[in-house]
Design an enzyme around this catalytic site. Structure first.
Site, PDB file in Angstrom:
ATOM      1  N   GLY A   1       0.811  -1.207   0.000  1.00  0.00           N
ATOM      2  CA  GLY A   1       0.000   0.000   0.000  1.00  0.00           C
ATOM      3  C   GLY A   1       0.845   1.258   0.000  1.00  0.00           C
ATOM      4  N   SER A   2       0.359   2.274   0.676  1.00  0.00           N
ATOM      5  CA  SER A   2       0.983   3.593   0.593  1.00  0.00           C
ATOM      6  C   SER A   2       2.344   3.693   1.258  1.00  0.00           C
ATOM      7  CB  SER A   2       0.047   4.649   1.183  1.00  0.00           C
ATOM      8  OG  SER A   2      -1.100   4.794   0.369  1.00  0.00           O
ATOM      9  N   THR A   3       2.747   2.698   2.050  1.00  0.00           N
ATOM     10  CA  THR A   3       4.101   2.743   2.604  1.00  0.00           C
ATOM     11  C   THR A   3       5.137   2.679   1.489  1.00  0.00           C
ATOM     12  OG1 THR A   3       4.130   0.339   2.951  1.00  0.00           O
ATOM     13  CG2 THR A   3       3.391   1.706   4.794  1.00  0.00           C
TER      14      THR A   3
END
Length: 482
Positions: free
Chosen positions: A213-215
């Site tokens: 995801g956004s990591t």
């Protein structure tokens, strides 16, 4: 000697020579194969003929041995088995062993040649088992395990300066002591664990890669700064809102429709986790440059050994531009383990110098003498010091003003990035909540953490990195810093 008798004598001599040759072959060339064959009962009898050496956490054993009344005289015991199972693995009289119990099995059972004295070599006696001292900090391990509670997930805490793994938690866990023997109860316990749909025997921290995801936006941001696409995290980007995926009519939105994502700089884009900025950034860079940066941080390396081997984290190479855009926000076919994302954060915290993650500090013989000691090793120079400094500053903004407020610790400098990874057919599955962070106290103490929560029982609208995963990271960071 008559002819028939001579033939019979020659034939018998040939049989004797063949028998001697076969015996020599068995005792010489094939001896090690038979010795290591798990189906050879003498292997288990020898292994469990005396107490095993121990696996140590904080200098104290978390394993032991107990006498039995069977041919296998001793069986393995575990202290706080579910807490440390992701570290120790198991050693079972019936089902073999894994992880540290397997990798250092020869040292623990005394058959390692490094443990033998000259007298042992002559008499062929097995030496006293040695010990494996881990890098785990019991306070960090306990904090992570308590914070994960009944959730399905994993967390890894590392010292960025050395690569030492301070905590490695995976839940749900299991008690390896329940099937370390050979009784009917041990067999039943193994069967129950094997049938559990939550797969407690899987070390999720090392062995279960999932969409990050956004990591993953931190990786894309690093690539943009390293390749000169943008000069700093405060330079505006060329980013529409919404962003239409290249060669499609599909518009990629941002989770927060009111967020100032249009032409946002990297700092703001991380603060609000703008999908549009990083999707376009990945396309502008091109998949090859993003892939090169990801690989500097450990992606696509199938031989990351702690020494327990981690599953390969993947950044795909065969993508069109629309797929590259989705990969830039940690979706499409991106896959990462919590260890991998802890490595990303550790590299940023350590000025771009990524250390090889290490779970074992040293090996000792039965008398406590050091057999092998592991010092810090550089895995790779993952990014420049300036890029790492810029990203640390932006991650601090995410904590102070953005989506990672749950990681704040009074008196400590904390930087973080949240992530919510979609999965399933048409993204129908409950998202995975991710959180990566670092903390420092200004006195040389620092820690990098990655947390993944795979909570299928949570309501979809309640899943967020800050809500589910940040408290776990915060607990581990607090425990790691004096």
């Amino acid at each position: 000697m008559n002819k028939p008798l001579r033939r019979a004598a020659v034939f018998c001599l040939a049989l004797i020579l063949a028998l001697m040759g076969w015996a020599t072959w068995i005792q010489g060339a094939k001896a090690s194969d038979y010795k290591e064959d798990p189906h050879n009962p003498r292997v288990a009898i020898g292994k469990y003929s005396a107490p095993l050496g121990n696996i140590l956490v904080g200098g104290e054993p978390v394993t032991g041995s107990a006498a039995t009344s069977s041919t296998l005289k001793y069986k393995r015991t575990y202290k706080d088995g579910p807490l440390y199972a992701p570290v120790t693995g198991f050693s079972s009289q019936i089902y073999g062993s894994n992880q540290l119990e397997s990798l250092y099995g020869d040292l623990l059972d005394g058959s390692d040649s490094r443990l033998q004295s000259p007298a042992d070599a002559l008499t062929r006696n097995r030496a006293k088992g040695g010990d494996v001292a881990t890098t785990i900090d019991p306070k960090v391990q306990q904090a992570g395990y308590r914070a994960l509670g009944g959730k399905k997930g994993a967390a890894v805490a590392m010292d960025p300066a050395t690569g030492r793994i301070l905590g490695m938690v995976s839940t749900p866990s299991y008690d390896p002591g329940k099937f370390s023997g050979s009784s009917a109860a041990d067999q039943k316990a193994w069967q129950q664990m094997s049938a559990d749909p939550d797969d407690p025997q899987v070390n999720r921290a090392l062995r279960q890669p999932l969409p990050p995801g956004s990591t993953f936006k931190l990786v894309v941001a690093a690539a943009a700064l390293e390749n000169g696409l943008y000069s700093s995290v405060d330079e505006p980007t060329d980013s529409p809102d919404p962003y239409t995926l290249p060669h499609t009519r599909t518009k990629l939105p941002n989770e927060n429709a009111s967020a100032p994502c249009k032409n946002a700089n990297i700092r703001t884009a991380l603060q609000y986790s703008c999908n549009t900025v990083f999707a376009k950034m990945a396309v502008d860079l091109g998949k090859d440059k993003v892939k090169a940066q990801a690989e500097k941080l450990g992606f696509n390396d199938g031989k990351v050994d702690t020494p327990v081997r981690a599953a390969k984290s993947v950044y795909p190479g065969d993508m069109d531009e629309a797929q590259t855009a989705l990969s830039g926000i940690g979706q499409f076919d991106d896959q990462a383990t919590p260890l991998q994302m802890a490595m990303v954060t550790a590299a940023i915290q350590n000025g771009g110098d990524l250390k090889t993650p290490q779970l074992v500090d040293k090996l000792t013989d039965g008398g406590g003498n050091t057999v092998q000691e592991n010092g810090p090793k550089t895995y790779r120079k993952a990014m420049s010091g300036r890029t790492a400094e810029q990203l640390r500053s932006a991650m601090q903004t995410v904590v102070d003003k953005g989506t990672a407020s749950g990681a704040k610790i009074d008196g400590r400098t904390v930087g973080a990035k949240t992530g919510t990874a979609q999965h399933g057919v048409d993204n129908s599955g409950t998202p995975y909540a991710w959180f990566v962070s670092y903390a420092e106290d200004g006195k040389g103490h620092q820690v990098a953490v990655a947390v993944m929560v795979e909570d299928g029982h949570a309501a979809r609208n309640e899943v967020s990195g800050n809500g589910l995963a940040a408290p776990i990271a915060r607990a581990m960071m607090k425990a790691a810093l004096p």
